[in-house]
Design a protein around this motif. Structure first.
Motif, PDB file in Angstrom:
ATOM      1  N   ALA A 174     -51.136 -76.405  14.191  1.00 13.68           N
ATOM      2  CA  ALA A 174     -51.593 -76.564  12.920  1.00 13.68           C
ATOM      3  C   ALA A 174     -52.673 -77.824  12.008  1.00 13.68           C
ATOM      4  CB  ALA A 174     -50.069 -77.818  12.135  1.00 13.68           C
ATOM      5  N   LEU A 175     -53.073 -78.156  12.329  1.00 14.83           N
ATOM      6  CA  LEU A 175     -54.497 -79.160  12.231  1.00 14.83           C
ATOM      7  C   LEU A 175     -55.838 -77.968  12.755  1.00 14.83           C
ATOM      8  CD1 LEU A 175     -53.259 -82.209  14.343  1.00 14.83           C
ATOM      9  CD2 LEU A 175     -54.019 -81.894  12.165  1.00 14.83           C
ATOM     10  N   GLY A 176     -55.627 -77.165  14.099  1.00 17.24           N
ATOM     11  CA  GLY A 176     -56.799 -76.583  14.013  1.00 17.24           C
ATOM     12  C   GLY A 176     -56.271 -75.319  12.855  1.00 17.24           C
TER      13      GLY A 176
ATOM     14  N   GLU B  25     -64.733 -75.785  12.695  1.00 19.18           N
ATOM     15  CA  GLU B  25     -64.296 -74.278  13.349  1.00 19.18           C
ATOM     16  C   GLU B  25     -64.850 -74.792  14.773  1.00 19.18           C
ATOM     17  OE1 GLU B  25     -66.174 -70.973  13.307  1.00 19.18           O
ATOM     18  OE2 GLU B  25     -64.729 -70.250  11.555  1.00 19.18           O
ATOM     19  N   VAL B  26     -64.854 -76.196  15.157  1.00 18.59           N
ATOM     20  CA  VAL B  26     -64.827 -76.318  17.048  1.00 18.59           C
ATOM     21  C   VAL B  26     -63.642 -77.595  16.961  1.00 18.59           C
ATOM     22  CG1 VAL B  26     -66.728 -78.217  18.081  1.00 18.59           C
ATOM     23  CG2 VAL B  26     -67.616 -76.355  17.158  1.00 18.59           C
ATOM     24  N   ALA B  27     -64.128 -78.161  15.760  1.00 22.93           N
ATOM     25  CA  ALA B  27     -62.467 -79.401  16.370  1.00 22.93           C
ATOM     26  C   ALA B  27     -61.257 -77.992  16.310  1.00 22.93           C
ATOM     27  CB  ALA B  27     -63.019 -80.017  15.164  1.00 22.93           C
TER      28      ALA B  27
ATOM     29  N   GLN C 203     -61.090 -75.155  16.646  1.00 18.04           N
ATOM     30  CA  GLN C 203     -60.460 -74.819  18.532  1.00 18.04           C
ATOM     31  C   GLN C 203     -60.269 -75.437  19.672  1.00 18.04           C
ATOM     32  OE1 GLN C 203     -62.086 -75.186  22.474  1.00 18.04           O
ATOM     33  NE2 GLN C 203     -63.661 -75.124  21.588  1.00 18.04           N
ATOM     34  N   GLU C 204     -60.905 -77.090  19.383  1.00 18.89           N
ATOM     35  CA  GLU C 204     -60.512 -78.173  20.402  1.00 18.89           C
ATOM     36  C   GLU C 204     -59.303 -78.668  20.351  1.00 18.89           C
ATOM     37  OE1 GLU C 204     -62.961 -81.196  19.709  1.00 18.89           O
ATOM     38  OE2 GLU C 204     -64.794 -80.006  20.874  1.00 18.89           O
ATOM     39  N   TYR C 205     -58.509 -78.351  18.197  1.00 17.11           N
ATOM     40  CA  TYR C 205     -57.097 -78.081  18.853  1.00 17.11           C
ATOM     41  C   TYR C 205     -56.051 -76.861  19.624  1.00 17.11           C
ATOM     42  CZ  TYR C 205     -57.689 -82.926  16.007  1.00 17.11           C
ATOM     43  OH  TYR C 205     -57.511 -83.740  15.530  1.00 17.11           O
ATOM     44  N   TYR C 206     -56.582 -76.005  19.078  1.00 16.17           N
ATOM     45  CA  TYR C 206     -56.058 -75.407  19.547  1.00 16.17           C
ATOM     46  C   TYR C 206     -56.240 -74.702  21.219  1.00 16.17           C
ATOM     47  CZ  TYR C 206     -56.498 -72.352  14.770  1.00 16.17           C
ATOM     48  OH  TYR C 206     -56.516 -72.439  13.997  1.00 16.17           O
TER      49      TYR C 206
ATOM     50  N   GLU D 111     -66.375 -67.123  18.163  1.00 19.11           N
ATOM     51  CA  GLU D 111     -65.613 -68.171  17.238  1.00 19.11           C
ATOM     52  C   GLU D 111     -65.503 -69.935  17.293  1.00 19.11           C
ATOM     53  OE1 GLU D 111     -64.515 -65.563  13.113  1.00 19.11           O
ATOM     54  OE2 GLU D 111     -63.534 -67.082  14.200  1.00 19.11           O
ATOM     55  N   GLY D 112     -65.819 -70.614  17.254  1.00 15.60           N
ATOM     56  CA  GLY D 112     -65.665 -71.846  17.335  1.00 15.60           C
ATOM     57  C   GLY D 112     -65.979 -72.669  18.593  1.00 15.60           C
ATOM     58  N   GLY D 113     -67.820 -72.577  18.610  1.00 14.95           N
ATOM     59  CA  GLY D 113     -68.283 -72.985  19.683  1.00 14.95           C
ATOM     60  C   GLY D 113     -67.848 -72.819  20.982  1.00 14.95           C
ATOM     61  N   VAL D 114     -67.027 -70.815  21.120  1.00 16.41           N
ATOM     62  CA  VAL D 114     -67.320 -70.572  22.602  1.00 16.41           C
ATOM     63  C   VAL D 114     -68.392 -69.527  21.709  1.00 16.41           C
ATOM     64  CG1 VAL D 114     -65.217 -71.485  22.430  1.00 16.41           C
ATOM     65  CG2 VAL D 114     -64.892 -69.448  21.648  1.00 16.41           C
ATOM     66  N   LYS D 115     -68.358 -68.837  23.620  1.00 17.24           N
ATOM     67  CA  LYS D 115     -69.428 -67.540  24.112  1.00 17.24           C
ATOM     68  C   LYS D 115     -68.733 -66.476  23.574  1.00 17.24           C
ATOM     69  CE  LYS D 115     -72.753 -64.912  26.281  1.00 17.24           C
ATOM     70  NZ  LYS D 115     -73.327 -65.579  27.493  1.00 17.24           N
TER      71      LYS D 115
END
Length: 283
Positions: free
Chosen positions: A137-139, A155-157, A159-162, A186-190
């Motif tokens: 939910a937070l993600g 999106e980076v945060a 991704q960390e929650y997911y 997305e979210g800082g990942v390649k």
């Protein structure tokens, strides 16, 4: 300082998640007891009675909710949440997130979900499903932000929650979202189709229709026509009403592009997938 402590100083996706059967059984089994001591923990005029057992109040809140008395339920959940009942905190978060018995307030839901993920709950704990759902939910909130609140798009945060929910708690919704992030970069990942497929596979094995459909689409595009079409067809049968439109569009486009023989074989294989639950992309 924890997120929830920071948020308290300033005054639960958004897709629903079902708690494990054991948690539900424990709560349902207690409803009969809760009805027996309603008058001991709650007064219609004054609300929750002082020094009531938080667990008893949580049980009362659950029975009140099931019987349509959602205002009483919300009050009971607030008392139980303030006194350490993580399940009550989760129920409040969901009520605010969905406008269920209270005015919808995504920021209020965000704060309650944040309190949950701050809890020291180990994977395998009976309460892990609350934390797992709260992380997703937070993600979801951080992916888009909450208008009119301090929660901005990050999106980076998100991704960390997911990732925390996907890796630590094996949450299929989080695994699906990780697949989407790797697919789109997305979210800082390649961007990586291979990594995306890995996460979609994990979610698909748990029955996540969106992951099954997306994985099937990737297989179809890679030349595994029958297998990919079969997985999309099976996913469409399993999908929720909210997911059916986009899965149907994906499946119908692939179906139209496939040859007649491949269509027939795929339909037969889809029936096999639905019957046996086989979703391994390599099979």
């Amino acid at each position: 300082m924890r997120i929830s402590e920071l948020l308290r100083s300033t005054p639960e996706l958004l897709r629903s998640s079902v708690l494990p059967a054991l948690v539900a059984v424990a709560i349902f089994g207690a409803v009969g007891q809760a009805l027996a001591f309603d008058d001991k923990v709650f007064d219609d005029k004054t609300g929750v009675k002082p020094q009531s057992s938080p667990w008893a109040v949580f049980q009362f809140g659950f029975s009140a909710y099931k019987n349509g008395h959602k205002e009483q339920a919300a009050e009971a959940y607030k008392y139980a949440a303030e006194n350490g009942q993580i399940g009550a905190t989760w129920k409040l978060a969901r009520m605010y997130a969905e406008g269920d018995g209270v005015a919808r307030d995504d920021y209020e839901a965000f704060k309650f979900f944040s309190e949950i993920v701050d809890q020291d709950v180990e994977p395998g704990s009976p309460e892990e499903s609350y934390v797992s759902d709260a992380l997703v939910a937070l993600g979801d909130y951080l992916r888009k932000g909450i208008p009119g609140s301090p929660v901005t798009e990050n999106e980076v945060a998100a991704q960390e929650y997911y990732m925390r929910a996907a890796a630590n708690y094996r949450n299929p919704n989080a695994q699906f979202e990780m697949g989407q992030m790797f697919l789109k970069g997305e979210g800082g990942v390649k961007a990586s189709v291979k990594q995306a497929g890995r996460w979609f596979q994990l979610a698909a094995e748990k029955g996540h229709a969106g992951a099954q459909a997306t994985l099937g689409h990737l297989l179809f595009q890679s030349g595994k026509i029958v297998r990919g079409l079969a997985m999309m067809t099976a996913a469409l049968e399993r999908a929720s009403p909210a997911d059916q439109p986009w899965i149907r569009g994906m499946q119908e486009e692939a179906f139209a592009a496939a040859g007649e023989a491949d269509r027939r074989t795929a339909i037969s294989l889809a029936d096999d997938i639905l019957t046996k639950g086989t979703t391994n992309a390599d099979q």
